[in-house]
Design a protein around this motif. Structure first.
Motif, PDB file in Angstrom:
ATOM      1  N   ASP A  55       0.823  -1.208   0.000  1.00 29.42           N
ATOM      2  CA  ASP A  55       0.000   0.000   0.000  1.00 29.42           C
ATOM      3  C   ASP A  55       0.859   1.260   0.000  1.00 29.42           C
ATOM      4  OD1 ASP A  55       0.859  -0.310   2.635  1.00 29.42           O
ATOM      5  OD2 ASP A  55      -1.125  -0.183   3.526  1.00 29.42           O
ATOM      6  N   ILE A  56       1.945   1.276   0.807  1.00 27.18           N
ATOM      7  CA  ILE A  56       2.783   2.471   0.898  1.00 27.18           C
ATOM      8  C   ILE A  56       4.214   2.092   1.263  1.00 27.18           C
ATOM      9  CG2 ILE A  56       2.169   2.878   3.325  1.00 27.18           C
ATOM     10  CD1 ILE A  56       2.292   5.925   2.664  1.00 27.18           C
ATOM     11  N   VAL A  57       5.170   2.743   0.616  1.00 29.47           N
ATOM     12  CA  VAL A  57       6.568   2.637   1.016  1.00 29.47           C
ATOM     13  C   VAL A  57       6.841   3.868   1.866  1.00 29.47           C
ATOM     14  CG1 VAL A  57       8.964   2.412   0.304  1.00 29.47           C
ATOM     15  CG2 VAL A  57       7.156   1.481  -1.150  1.00 29.47           C
ATOM     16  N   ASP A  58       7.070   3.625   3.148  1.00 29.53           N
ATOM     17  CA  ASP A  58       7.262   4.697   4.112  1.00 29.53           C
ATOM     18  C   ASP A  58       8.738   4.686   4.527  1.00 29.53           C
ATOM     19  OD1 ASP A  58       6.839   6.645   6.050  1.00 29.53           O
ATOM     20  OD2 ASP A  58       5.313   5.544   7.131  1.00 29.53           O
ATOM     21  N   THR A  59       9.060   4.119   5.667  1.00 29.33           N
ATOM     22  CA  THR A  59      10.462   4.051   6.090  1.00 29.33           C
ATOM     23  C   THR A  59      11.242   3.092   5.196  1.00 29.33           C
ATOM     24  OG1 THR A  59      10.141   2.229   7.650  1.00 29.33           O
ATOM     25  CG2 THR A  59       9.851   4.490   8.500  1.00 29.33           C
ATOM     26  N   GLY A  60      10.546   2.087   4.642  1.00 29.08           N
ATOM     27  CA  GLY A  60      11.187   1.085   3.792  1.00 29.08           C
ATOM     28  C   GLY A  60      11.692  -0.120   4.555  1.00 29.08           C
ATOM     29  N   ARG A  61      11.704  -0.066   5.869  1.00 31.82           N
ATOM     30  CA  ARG A  61      12.246  -1.163   6.674  1.00 31.82           C
ATOM     31  C   ARG A  61      11.504  -2.476   6.440  1.00 31.82           C
ATOM     32  NH1 ARG A  61      12.542   2.745  11.684  1.00 31.82           N
ATOM     33  NH2 ARG A  61      14.690   3.453  11.526  1.00 31.82           N
ATOM     34  N   THR A  62      10.192  -2.428   6.522  1.00 31.25           N
ATOM     35  CA  THR A  62       9.397  -3.651   6.346  1.00 31.25           C
ATOM     36  C   THR A  62       9.598  -4.216   4.948  1.00 31.25           C
ATOM     37  OG1 THR A  62       7.747  -2.868   7.921  1.00 31.25           O
ATOM     38  CG2 THR A  62       7.072  -4.622   6.412  1.00 31.25           C
ATOM     39  N   LEU A  63       9.496  -3.360   3.952  1.00 29.68           N
ATOM     40  CA  LEU A  63       9.603  -3.811   2.568  1.00 29.68           C
ATOM     41  C   LEU A  63      10.972  -4.393   2.257  1.00 29.68           C
ATOM     42  CD1 LEU A  63       7.650  -4.009   0.305  1.00 29.68           C
ATOM     43  CD2 LEU A  63       8.291  -1.728  -0.424  1.00 29.68           C
ATOM     44  N   LYS A  64      12.012  -3.790   2.776  1.00 36.62           N
ATOM     45  CA  LYS A  64      13.360  -4.316   2.547  1.00 36.62           C
ATOM     46  C   LYS A  64      13.492  -5.713   3.160  1.00 36.62           C
ATOM     47  CE  LYS A  64      18.186  -3.108   2.650  1.00 36.62           C
ATOM     48  NZ  LYS A  64      19.148  -2.024   2.750  1.00 36.62           N
ATOM     49  N   ALA A  65      12.952  -5.897   4.362  1.00 31.35           N
ATOM     50  CA  ALA A  65      13.012  -7.205   5.020  1.00 31.35           C
ATOM     51  C   ALA A  65      12.195  -8.240   4.262  1.00 31.35           C
ATOM     52  CB  ALA A  65      12.524  -7.091   6.460  1.00 31.35           C
ATOM     53  N   VAL A  66      11.023  -7.853   3.776  1.00 34.20           N
ATOM     54  CA  VAL A  66      10.167  -8.794   3.039  1.00 34.20           C
ATOM     55  C   VAL A  66      10.814  -9.171   1.705  1.00 34.20           C
ATOM     56  CG1 VAL A  66       7.937  -9.061   1.873  1.00 34.20           C
ATOM     57  CG2 VAL A  66       8.032  -8.085   4.171  1.00 34.20           C
ATOM     58  N   LYS A  67      11.397  -8.206   1.028  1.00 31.99           N
ATOM     59  CA  LYS A  67      12.079  -8.494  -0.236  1.00 31.99           C
ATOM     60  C   LYS A  67      13.212  -9.498  -0.009  1.00 31.99           C
ATOM     61  CE  LYS A  67      14.187  -6.267  -4.238  1.00 31.99           C
ATOM     62  NZ  LYS A  67      14.511  -4.990  -4.890  1.00 31.99           N
ATOM     63  N   GLN A  68      14.010  -9.278   1.019  1.00 34.80           N
ATOM     64  CA  GLN A  68      15.096 -10.205   1.342  1.00 34.80           C
ATOM     65  C   GLN A  68      14.554 -11.579   1.722  1.00 34.80           C
ATOM     66  OE1 GLN A  68      18.453  -9.659   0.848  1.00 34.80           O
ATOM     67  NE2 GLN A  68      18.408 -11.872   1.113  1.00 34.80           N
ATOM     68  N   LEU A  69      13.430 -11.614   2.425  1.00 29.00           N
ATOM     69  CA  LEU A  69      12.789 -12.873   2.797  1.00 29.00           C
ATOM     70  C   LEU A  69      12.485 -13.721   1.564  1.00 29.00           C
ATOM     71  CD1 LEU A  69      11.227 -14.656   4.971  1.00 29.00           C
ATOM     72  CD2 LEU A  69       9.217 -13.342   4.285  1.00 29.00           C
ATOM     73  N   PHE A  70      11.956 -13.087   0.515  1.00 31.87           N
ATOM     74  CA  PHE A  70      11.640 -13.832  -0.712  1.00 31.87           C
ATOM     75  C   PHE A  70      12.900 -14.354  -1.392  1.00 31.87           C
ATOM     76  CE2 PHE A  70       7.475 -11.681  -0.465  1.00 31.87           C
ATOM     77  CZ  PHE A  70       6.698 -12.824  -0.454  1.00 31.87           C
ATOM     78  N   TYR A  71      13.964 -13.569  -1.388  1.00 37.25           N
ATOM     79  CA  TYR A  71      15.228 -14.077  -1.938  1.00 37.25           C
ATOM     80  C   TYR A  71      15.742 -15.245  -1.092  1.00 37.25           C
ATOM     81  CZ  TYR A  71      15.709 -10.478  -5.501  1.00 37.25           C
ATOM     82  OH  TYR A  71      15.528  -9.688  -6.611  1.00 37.25           O
ATOM     83  N   ASN A  72      15.606 -15.154   0.220  1.00 36.91           N
ATOM     84  CA  ASN A  72      16.019 -16.254   1.103  1.00 36.91           C
ATOM     85  C   ASN A  72      15.202 -17.516   0.852  1.00 36.91           C
ATOM     86  OD1 ASN A  72      17.801 -14.438   2.240  1.00 36.91           O
ATOM     87  ND2 ASN A  72      16.646 -14.174   4.136  1.00 36.91           N
ATOM     88  N   LYS A  73      13.954 -17.347   0.410  1.00 37.54           N
ATOM     89  CA  LYS A  73      13.075 -18.481   0.125  1.00 37.54           C
ATOM     90  C   LYS A  73      13.293 -19.025  -1.293  1.00 37.54           C
ATOM     91  CE  LYS A  73       9.128 -17.328   3.078  1.00 37.54           C
ATOM     92  NZ  LYS A  73       8.415 -18.561   3.368  1.00 37.54           N
ATOM     93  N   GLY A  74      14.239 -18.453  -2.033  1.00 38.80           N
ATOM     94  CA  GLY A  74      14.600 -18.985  -3.347  1.00 38.80           C
ATOM     95  C   GLY A  74      13.941 -18.323  -4.535  1.00 38.80           C
ATOM     96  N   ALA A  75      13.350 -17.144  -4.360  1.00 40.75           N
ATOM     97  CA  ALA A  75      12.752 -16.441  -5.499  1.00 40.75           C
ATOM     98  C   ALA A  75      13.847 -16.059  -6.494  1.00 40.75           C
ATOM     99  CB  ALA A  75      12.015 -15.195  -5.028  1.00 40.75           C
ATOM    100  N   ASN A  76      13.522 -16.145  -7.788  1.00 41.46           N
ATOM    101  CA  ASN A  76      14.464 -15.730  -8.828  1.00 41.46           C
ATOM    102  C   ASN A  76      14.633 -14.224  -8.860  1.00 41.46           C
ATOM    103  OD1 ASN A  76      14.866 -18.345  -9.743  1.00 41.46           O
ATOM    104  ND2 ASN A  76      13.260 -18.199 -11.288  1.00 41.46           N
TER     105      ASN A  76
END
Length: 184
Positions: free
Chosen positions: A105-126
């Protein structure tokens, strides 16, 4: 139930429902063109709860196959992001070897989104791309940008179209600035 409509708590409407719908059409066309050029079917992941109205509007305009799923994370305490991201509900589908499109919905501080993006890479997303209805760059605390942005908004407390204050106002069909006396 309260006798006064929640719209009375809005100081100013800054993005109309019509403008949101039009921007969703434009974003969907841009996203589809990018994924079509890559020849892939994206896994479209909504971040609960705020992304639901935006994601629902956005995916109406996709003409090619997509997979959808949801993840729920929390990092806010009151009106401030703590930066400590906790998974409340994980995906039902696997993101391994998938190209993930996170809907926010919104990119604010970016902290949550950065962690979630890294989570998907950790789970093997291309690949992981981000589409956000709103961007509030003045509040950014970490280096992250959405690949696709609907609207930039000022550093004000915005609600509506999925964005909330204490779980209220998500159902407003527009983006508005909340009156200060509501949250102070």
């Amino acid at each position: 139930m309260s006798d006064t409509p929640i719209s009375n708590d809005i100081k100013e409407i800054i993005i109309s429902e019509k403008n949101i719908e039009q921007r969703c059409r434009e974003l969907a066309a841009q996203i589809e063109a990018d994924y079509e050029n890559d020849g892939i079917t994206p896994l479209v992941v909504g971040l609960l709860k705020g992304s639901v109205p935006f994601m629902s509007e956005l995916i109406k305009y996709f003409h090619h196959a997509i997979e959808i799923d949801f993840i729920s994370v929390s990092s806010y305490e009151g009106t401030e992001s703590s930066g400590d991201v906790k998974i409340d509900k994980d995906l039902d589908l696997s993101s391994r070897n998938k190209n993930v499109l996170i809907v926010e919905d919104i990119v604010d501080t970016g902290r949550t989104l950065k962690a979630v993006k890294q989570l998907f890479y950790n789970k093997g997303a291309n690949e992981v791309r981000i589409v956000s209805l709103l961007d509030k760059p003045d509040r950014r605390k970490v280096d992250i940008e959405a690949d696709y942005v609907g609207f930039k908004v000022p550093d004000a407390f915005v609600v509506g179209y999925g964005l909330d204050y204490n779980q209220k106002y998500r159902n407003l069909p527009y983006i508005g600035i909340l009156k200060e006396e509501i949250y102070e």
